[in-house]
Design an enzyme around this catalytic site. Structure first.
Site, PDB file in Angstrom:
ATOM      1  N   LYS A 282       0.848  -1.197   0.000  1.00 31.28           N
ATOM      2  CA  LYS A 282       0.000   0.000   0.000  1.00 31.28           C
ATOM      3  C   LYS A 282       0.884   1.247   0.000  1.00 31.28           C
ATOM      4  CE  LYS A 282      -3.801   2.060   2.715  1.00 31.28           C
ATOM      5  NZ  LYS A 282      -4.648   1.878   3.922  1.00 31.28           N
TER       6      LYS A 282
ATOM      7  N   SER B 189      -9.550   1.902   3.424  1.00 30.68           N
ATOM      8  CA  SER B 189      -8.774   2.743   2.539  1.00 30.68           C
ATOM      9  C   SER B 189      -7.752   1.971   1.692  1.00 30.68           C
ATOM     10  CB  SER B 189      -8.007   3.784   3.371  1.00 30.68           C
ATOM     11  OG  SER B 189      -7.058   3.170   4.238  1.00 30.68           O
TER      12      SER B 189
ATOM     13  N   SER C 234      -9.825  -0.058   7.556  1.00 31.82           N
ATOM     14  CA  SER C 234      -9.214   0.222   6.262  1.00 31.82           C
ATOM     15  C   SER C 234      -8.644  -1.007   5.571  1.00 31.82           C
ATOM     16  CB  SER C 234      -8.101   1.265   6.410  1.00 31.82           C
ATOM     17  OG  SER C 234      -8.640   2.555   6.560  1.00 31.82           O
TER      18      SER C 234
END
Length: 266
Positions: free
Chosen positions: A93, A167, A191
């Site tokens: 990420k 997220s 997330s």
């Protein structure tokens, strides 16, 4: 890497053609490598066009030649020195640092080029994994929908009419679409678990202090946790233990702790 009957696996036709196994779980990859059906270089060459064809999944995808150089490095290792994640493709990420890959946290104005790799990522690389790039996210990891990003919206693994969740909006779809064996994400209040659930994965938010947060950027300080999506329960434990090797070794910021989280495709 849990190879039980390599000869049977190779005879059973578990390849999609070229050098790409039907599944990218650790067991299937290990068996494909062991029987000579594929190599890390061949796997990347077969997989890369699919990765490059995605939209909104990656903020940064490493050049193929750079990835092939990593694969060649792994292939040169004696078998006895190969780690538990040897030749396994994953992504990180884009709020977790990887040296040589830009970190944006989903904001171009925030972009910088880290000189060091986050310890949690480095532990996976040391075990032989291949990081293909940086995945999309709700800006500064603040959001649960996966659409709060200027880098496009990744398609939901099941139906592109729906949001990917956030997220960690690139990592969940990447594994849910069977493009990677696992992917790192972060989780403060869902997330990692939300996009895992939206894309056929299971998100597990682990114990505080299991894995370091050094080299991680977000809008919520030390709370978010690097999270991994994977394709079997055994894979979950392997990567969690691997990433966990870096626990308590962050002398620079010993209070800056992340919660390890792992997700498995079911």
């Amino acid at each position: 890497m849990y190879i039980t009957d390599v000869a049977w696996w190779c005879r059973s036709g578990n390849m999609t053609g070229s050098s790409l196994p039907d599944a990218l779980d650790l067991k299937s990859l290990a068996a494909a490598y062991a029987c000579g059906a594929s190599t890390p270089s061949q796997l990347l060459q077969a997989l890369y066009p699919r990765l490059a064809a995605t939209r909104g999944m990656f903020i940064y995808l490493a050049p193929l030649q750079q990835l092939l150089a990593r694969a060649a490095e792994l292939e040169a290792q004696p078998v006895s020195q190969r780690g538990s994640l040897w030749g396994v493709p994953f992504a990180t990420k884009d709020n977790v640092d990887v040296a040589g890959m830009p970190t944006t946290a989903g904001c171009a104005a925030f972009q910088y080029m880290p000189e060091e790799t986050a310890p949690a990522v480095q532990a996976l690389l040391d075990a032989g994994a291949m990081n293909v790039g940086k995945t999309n996210l709700d800006q500064f990891a603040s959001g649960l929908v996966g659409t709060r990003t200027p880098y496009g919206v990744a398609a939901n693994s099941f139906d592109n009419r729906f949001i990917p969740g956030g997220s960690s909006s690139g990592s969940g779809p990447a594994v849910g679409s069977r493009l990677l064996s696992f992917a790192l994400g972060t989780d403060t209040a869902g997330s990692g678990r939300v996009p895992a659930g939206y894309n056929g994965c299971v998100g597990i938010k682990g114990t505080v202090g299991k894995v370091s947060t050094v080299g991680k950027s977000s809008a919520t300080g030390a709370l978010p946790a690097p999270l991994q999506w994977q394709q079997s329960g055994l894979d979950v434990m392997t990567a969690l233990l691997t990433a966990g090797y870096v626990q308590f070794f962050d002398a620079v910021a010993p209070w800056h702790i992340m919660v390890a989280a792992v997700a498995a495709v079911i």
